[in-house]
Scaffold this active site. Structure first.
Site, mmCIF file in Angstrom:
data_model
loop_
_atom_site.group_PDB
_atom_site.id
_atom_site.type_symbol
_atom_site.label_atom_id
_atom_site.label_comp_id
_atom_site.label_asym_id
_atom_site.label_seq_id
_atom_site.Cartn_x
_atom_site.Cartn_y
_atom_site.Cartn_z
ATOM 1 N N ASP A 52 0.536 -1.130 0.751
ATOM 2 C CA ASP A 52 0.632 -0.475 -0.364
ATOM 3 C C ASP A 52 1.297 1.875 -0.056
ATOM 4 O O ASP A 52 2.276 1.423 0.524
ATOM 5 C CB ASP A 52 -1.202 -0.086 1.509
ATOM 6 N N TYR A 111 5.438 -9.719 6.978
ATOM 7 C CA TYR A 111 5.652 -8.256 7.465
ATOM 8 C C TYR A 111 6.623 -8.124 8.620
ATOM 9 O O TYR A 111 5.942 -9.253 9.790
ATOM 10 C CB TYR A 111 4.174 -8.115 6.897
#
EC number: 5.4.99.12
Length: 246
Positions: A52, A111
Site C-alpha cells: 500500500d 511483514y
C-alpha cells in the site's frame, strides 16, 4: 528472452503504493521506466504482491523479461544507477524458469511493523516507525497475537474495497518482540487481505492502550464485522520483510 528474478528493497514513503497508476508515482512505475530505458523497449514486471501507499519493502520479489544481451551484474549496476535516487534498490538478480511466478509461486509472506514505545528517540527514528506514548505490555499483545495462528476468516480486518473472493487466510506466525527502542510485530502468512496487517495491529494496540480485556481481540476477530475493527495502524511503520518459495 530469459525470465529474470529481482530481489528489491524500497522506501515507500514517496510512493502511492507498489502497483502502477497513470498519474501518481509508484514503485512499479519507476522500475518499469528504468528497465524500458535500458532495454530500449517497454518492459512489464510482475511482483509477489502489492504494498500500500507508504509501506516499505526489504525483500520484495519481481520478475521481468528483457531482450538485450547483458550480464546480470552489469544490469544490476545500470538499474541501481537510475533507481537509487528514487529510493529503490536492486539487491539481487538471477535467472528463473519461465514457469515461475513471483505471486502464484509464493508459499508465505512475512511483514514486520515497528513501534517506538520510548520517548528517548531521534526524529529520524520515528520516520519509519509508529510512536505509541503509553507503555505497552508485550505479554498482553502476544496473547492477542496467538489468536491469529491458524486458518481464519479475516473479514473483520479486511478493507471494504478488497475484492478477494475468500477472506480466509492462514497465519503461520505472529509475535511481538522487543529490540532496543522498538517493539516489532512480525507476522507470516500464506497471503494477506488489503490493509489486513495494519488493521490487526491497530486493533491490538487500541485494546492494549485502553486496558481492555485480551479476549476482546478474539471476539472482534470471530465477529466477521468490519465495524468492530479499530483504527488502522499507519503505513509508514510497515515493511514487507520476505517472500518464501519452495
Amino acid at each position: 528472452m530469459k525470465k529474470i528474478l529481482a530481489e528489491i528493497a524500497y522506501d515507500g514513503s514517496i510512493y502511492h503504493g507498489f502497483q502502477i497508476q497513470p498519474t501518481k508515482p509508484t514503485v512499479q512505475g519507476e522500475i518499469e521506466k528504468a528497465l524500458t530505458k535500458i532495454n530500449k523497449k517497454k518492459v512489464k514486471i510482475h511482483s509477489s504482491g502489492r504494498t500500500d501507499k507508504g509501506v516499505h519493502a526489504k525483500r520484495q520479489i519481481i520478475t521481468f523479461d528483457i531482450k538485450i544481451n547483458i550480464q546480470l551484474n552489469n544490469l544490476k549496476k545500470a538499474l541501481n544507477a537510475i533507481l537509487l535516487k528514487n529510493s529503490i534498490k536492486i539487491l539481487k538478480l538471477r535467472y528463473v524458469k519461465n514457469s515461475f511466478h513471483p505471486r502464484f509461486s509464493a508459499q508465505k509472506r512475512k511483514y514486520s511493523y515497528f513501534i517506538l514505545n520510548n520517548d528517548n528517540y531521534y526524529p529520524w527514528e520515528g520516520y519509519q516507525a509508529h510512536y505509541v506514548n503509553k507503555k505497552l505490555n508485550i505479554n498482553n499483545l502476544n496473547q492477542m497475537a496467538k489468536t491469529l495462528i491458524g486458518k481464519h476468516d479475516f473479514t473483520t480486518f479486511s478493507c471494504i474495497k478488497d475484492k478477494s473472493k475468500s477472506k480466509f487466510r492462514h497465519i503461520h506466525f505472529a509475535k511481538f518482540k522487543k529490540r532496543g527502542k522498538y517493539i516489532i510485530f512480525e507476522i507470516i502468512g500464506s497471503s494477506f487481505l488489503w490493509k489486513m496487517v495494519r488493521s490487526i495491529i491497530g486493533t491490538m494496540l487500541d485494546i492494549e492502550i485502553k486496558n481492555e480485556s485480551i479476549s476482546t481481540f478474539e471476539t472482534i476477530l470471530k465477529s466477521k464485522n468490519r465495524n468492530l475493527a479499530r483504527t488502522t495502524a499507519p503505513a509508514n511503520a510497515l515493511f514487507l520483510d520476505r517472500v518464501y518459495y519452495e
